[in-house]
Design a protein around this motif. Structure first.
Motif, mmCIF file in Angstrom:
data_model
loop_
_atom_site.group_PDB
_atom_site.id
_atom_site.type_symbol
_atom_site.label_atom_id
_atom_site.label_comp_id
_atom_site.label_asym_id
_atom_site.label_seq_id
_atom_site.Cartn_x
_atom_site.Cartn_y
_atom_site.Cartn_z
ATOM 1 N N SER A 188 7.166 5.839 -0.823
ATOM 2 C CA SER A 188 8.341 5.840 -1.690
ATOM 3 C C SER A 188 7.955 5.372 -3.088
ATOM 4 O O SER A 188 6.931 4.720 -3.289
ATOM 5 C CB SER A 188 9.421 4.919 -1.114
ATOM 6 N N GLY A 189 8.803 5.698 -4.060
ATOM 7 C CA GLY A 189 8.548 5.274 -5.432
ATOM 8 C C GLY A 189 7.537 6.164 -6.127
ATOM 9 O O GLY A 189 7.042 7.156 -5.587
ATOM 10 N N ASP A 190 7.223 5.794 -7.354
ATOM 11 C CA ASP A 190 6.257 6.553 -8.141
ATOM 12 C C ASP A 190 4.841 6.145 -7.738
ATOM 13 O O ASP A 190 4.514 4.958 -7.688
ATOM 14 C CB ASP A 190 6.458 6.285 -9.630
ATOM 15 N N LEU A 191 4.017 7.124 -7.467
ATOM 16 C CA LEU A 191 2.645 6.859 -7.061
ATOM 17 C C LEU A 191 1.679 7.180 -8.210
ATOM 18 O O LEU A 191 1.912 8.122 -8.972
ATOM 19 C CB LEU A 191 2.279 7.698 -5.828
ATOM 20 N N PRO A 192 0.612 6.421 -8.332
ATOM 21 C CA PRO A 192 -0.347 6.681 -9.414
ATOM 22 C C PRO A 192 -1.139 7.960 -9.165
ATOM 23 O O PRO A 192 -1.253 8.433 -8.026
ATOM 24 C CB PRO A 192 -1.260 5.450 -9.373
ATOM 25 N N GLU A 193 -1.676 8.502 -10.219
ATOM 26 C CA GLU A 193 -2.534 9.676 -10.098
ATOM 27 C C GLU A 193 -3.969 9.234 -9.849
ATOM 28 O O GLU A 193 -4.366 8.118 -10.188
ATOM 29 C CB GLU A 193 -2.456 10.522 -11.366
ATOM 30 N N GLU A 218 -14.918 4.578 0.905
ATOM 31 C CA GLU A 218 -13.979 5.692 0.762
ATOM 32 C C GLU A 218 -12.711 5.232 0.049
ATOM 33 O O GLU A 218 -12.109 4.227 0.421
ATOM 34 C CB GLU A 218 -13.603 6.271 2.122
ATOM 35 N N PHE A 219 -12.304 5.987 -0.953
ATOM 36 C CA PHE A 219 -11.077 5.736 -1.696
ATOM 37 C C PHE A 219 -10.055 6.801 -1.299
ATOM 38 O O PHE A 219 -10.342 7.999 -1.385
ATOM 39 C CB PHE A 219 -11.336 5.778 -3.200
ATOM 40 N N TRP A 220 -8.884 6.325 -0.870
ATOM 41 C CA TRP A 220 -7.838 7.207 -0.362
ATOM 42 C C TRP A 220 -6.585 7.029 -1.191
ATOM 43 O O TRP A 220 -6.066 5.915 -1.298
ATOM 44 C CB TRP A 220 -7.568 6.855 1.090
ATOM 45 N N GLN A 221 -6.118 8.107 -1.779
ATOM 46 C CA GLN A 221 -4.877 8.100 -2.549
ATOM 47 C C GLN A 221 -3.847 8.927 -1.814
ATOM 48 O O GLN A 221 -4.016 10.137 -1.620
ATOM 49 C CB GLN A 221 -5.087 8.667 -3.953
ATOM 50 N N GLY A 222 -2.761 8.269 -1.369
ATOM 51 C CA GLY A 222 -1.724 8.981 -0.648
ATOM 52 C C GLY A 222 -0.902 9.882 -1.557
ATOM 53 O O GLY A 222 -0.812 9.671 -2.775
ATOM 54 N N ASP A 223 -0.284 10.887 -0.946
ATOM 55 C CA ASP A 223 0.528 11.859 -1.676
ATOM 56 C C ASP A 223 1.800 12.123 -0.876
ATOM 57 O O ASP A 223 1.761 12.220 0.362
ATOM 58 C CB ASP A 223 -0.256 13.163 -1.862
ATOM 59 N N LYS A 224 2.937 12.236 -1.564
ATOM 60 C CA LYS A 224 4.218 12.440 -0.886
ATOM 61 C C LYS A 224 4.221 13.714 -0.047
ATOM 62 O O LYS A 224 4.898 13.788 0.994
ATOM 63 C CB LYS A 224 5.344 12.483 -1.913
ATOM 64 N N GLN A 225 3.486 14.736 -0.481
ATOM 65 C CA GLN A 225 3.421 16.007 0.244
ATOM 66 C C GLN A 225 2.250 16.045 1.231
ATOM 67 O O GLN A 225 1.901 17.112 1.729
ATOM 68 C CB GLN A 225 3.311 17.164 -0.757
ATOM 69 N N ARG A 226 1.668 14.877 1.453
ATOM 70 C CA ARG A 226 0.536 14.719 2.390
ATOM 71 C C ARG A 226 -0.733 15.439 1.927
ATOM 72 O O ARG A 226 -1.631 15.716 2.715
ATOM 73 C CB ARG A 226 0.904 15.193 3.807
ATOM 74 N N LEU A 232 -14.635 -3.195 6.060
ATOM 75 C CA LEU A 232 -13.572 -3.817 5.282
ATOM 76 C C LEU A 232 -12.537 -2.744 4.949
ATOM 77 O O LEU A 232 -12.899 -1.604 4.646
ATOM 78 C CB LEU A 232 -14.104 -4.411 3.975
ATOM 79 N N THR A 233 -11.266 -3.122 5.014
ATOM 80 C CA THR A 233 -10.194 -2.189 4.676
ATOM 81 C C THR A 233 -9.192 -2.876 3.765
ATOM 82 O O THR A 233 -8.693 -3.958 4.081
ATOM 83 C CB THR A 233 -9.456 -1.702 5.937
ATOM 84 N N PHE A 234 -8.916 -2.255 2.631
ATOM 85 C CA PHE A 234 -7.892 -2.714 1.704
ATOM 86 C C PHE A 234 -6.759 -1.699 1.707
ATOM 87 O O PHE A 234 -7.003 -0.485 1.771
ATOM 88 C CB PHE A 234 -8.442 -2.816 0.278
ATOM 89 N N TYR A 235 -5.515 -2.182 1.624
ATOM 90 C CA TYR A 235 -4.374 -1.263 1.554
ATOM 91 C C TYR A 235 -3.343 -1.829 0.597
ATOM 92 O O TYR A 235 -2.911 -2.971 0.739
ATOM 93 C CB TYR A 235 -3.744 -1.061 2.935
ATOM 94 N N TRP A 236 -2.976 -1.018 -0.393
ATOM 95 C CA TRP A 236 -1.966 -1.385 -1.382
ATOM 96 C C TRP A 236 -0.789 -0.418 -1.235
ATOM 97 O O TRP A 236 -0.779 0.668 -1.830
ATOM 98 C CB TRP A 236 -2.574 -1.330 -2.785
ATOM 99 N N PRO A 237 0.218 -0.788 -0.417
ATOM 100 C CA PRO A 237 1.287 0.155 -0.066
ATOM 101 C C PRO A 237 2.108 0.649 -1.238
ATOM 102 O O PRO A 237 2.553 1.805 -1.236
ATOM 103 C CB PRO A 237 2.145 -0.656 0.924
ATOM 104 N N GLN A 238 2.342 -0.206 -2.248
ATOM 105 C CA GLN A 238 3.151 0.242 -3.379
ATOM 106 C C GLN A 238 2.518 1.421 -4.104
ATOM 107 O O GLN A 238 3.201 2.203 -4.760
ATOM 108 C CB GLN A 238 3.369 -0.908 -4.375
ATOM 109 N N GLN A 239 1.204 1.541 -3.994
ATOM 110 C CA GLN A 239 0.507 2.630 -4.667
ATOM 111 C C GLN A 239 -0.059 3.659 -3.703
ATOM 112 O O GLN A 239 -0.701 4.619 -4.121
ATOM 113 C CB GLN A 239 -0.619 2.044 -5.517
ATOM 114 N N ALA A 240 0.204 3.467 -2.404
ATOM 115 C CA ALA A 240 -0.321 4.365 -1.370
ATOM 116 C C ALA A 240 -1.825 4.542 -1.526
ATOM 117 O O ALA A 240 -2.347 5.658 -1.505
ATOM 118 C CB ALA A 240 0.392 5.717 -1.412
#
Length: 223
Positions: free
Chosen positions: A21-26, A194-202, A106-114
């Motif tokens: 949800s919300g605006d996600l970074p590019e 590995e860097f993972w950037q989530g997307d609203k459309q998957r 190691l795993t980092f997760y920042w949910p506000q930015q997916a």
């Protein structure tokens, strides 16, 4: 949500939860820097600016002698050319795991930015001097707790925690430079990041850094 619309089963509850949800970074992987340390630093800085709670919190996964994996959340202490650093008692479960099998994830997760960052590699203890510096940089309460040295052991009486911590605090007031025995700063030197950037459309973007003889190579991965 009105009461009549409340999910009736755990499956329904889980499927009703909003994600991304919300605006996600590019994220433009073609412009990624040469090293994963540089990109990680940029992402962590953006997470701090976005007021992500405990952005330096990470999941450390280790493997015991019997092959059983164990994961727990702790705080990142540093990032440098050598790798990602964290600290613990060498006698703790994670310390014993690392002594038996010096590899971890190691795993980092920042949910506000997916955003998610995953690392795998070898782990080595730092020098006694660096470990002591890390311990002395902790808050007084954190040092007192670590000085007790009973992490993960069975607890019969909760009052024992308060008594032991108060005793440690008194000892630290008498000996302010005291360092807990076996306190160790560890550094994970990754073979892959590995860097993972989530997307609203998957249409998630995944960029992997792979260690090579002369530095790092990068590879895009399918979502």
């Amino acid at each position: 949500m009105p009461a009549e619309q409340q999910p009736s089963t755990m499956r329904e509850l889980l499927r009703s939860l909003d994600v991304f949800s919300g605006d996600l970074p590019e994220f433009h992987p073609e412009a990624a820097p040469d090293t994963p340390q540089e990109l990680f630093t940029a992402w962590l800085t953006e997470a701090v600016a976005a007021n992500v709670r405990e952005p330096h919190a990470m999941t450390l996964s280790t493997v015991g002698k019997d092959g059983t994996p164990t994961a727990r959340v702790l705080l990142l202490k540093d990032v440098g050319a050598g790798g990602w650093s964290f600290a613990s008692h060498a006698a703790s479960p994670k310390g014993r795991d690392l002594a038996a099998a010096p590899t971890a994830a190691l795993t980092f997760y920042w949910p506000q930015q997916a955003r998610q960052v995953r690392l795998c590699g070898t782990v080595a203890p730092e020098s006694e001097e660096r470990s002591a510096q890390d311990f002395l940089a902790r808050s007084l309460g954190s040092r007192a707790e670590a000085l007790v040295g009973m992490q993960s052991r069975p607890l019969d009486d909760p009052k024992s925690v308060l008594a032991a911590t108060e005793e440690s605090l008194a000892r630290l007031k008498r000996e302010p430079d005291l360092v807990a025995e076996e306190w160790t700063l560890y550094t994970l030197s990754p073979n892959s990041v590995e860097f993972w950037q989530g997307d609203k459309q998957r249409k998630h973007i995944r960029l992997a850094y792979l260690r090579a003889d002369d530095g790092w190579t990068t590879q895009l991965l399918w979502p």
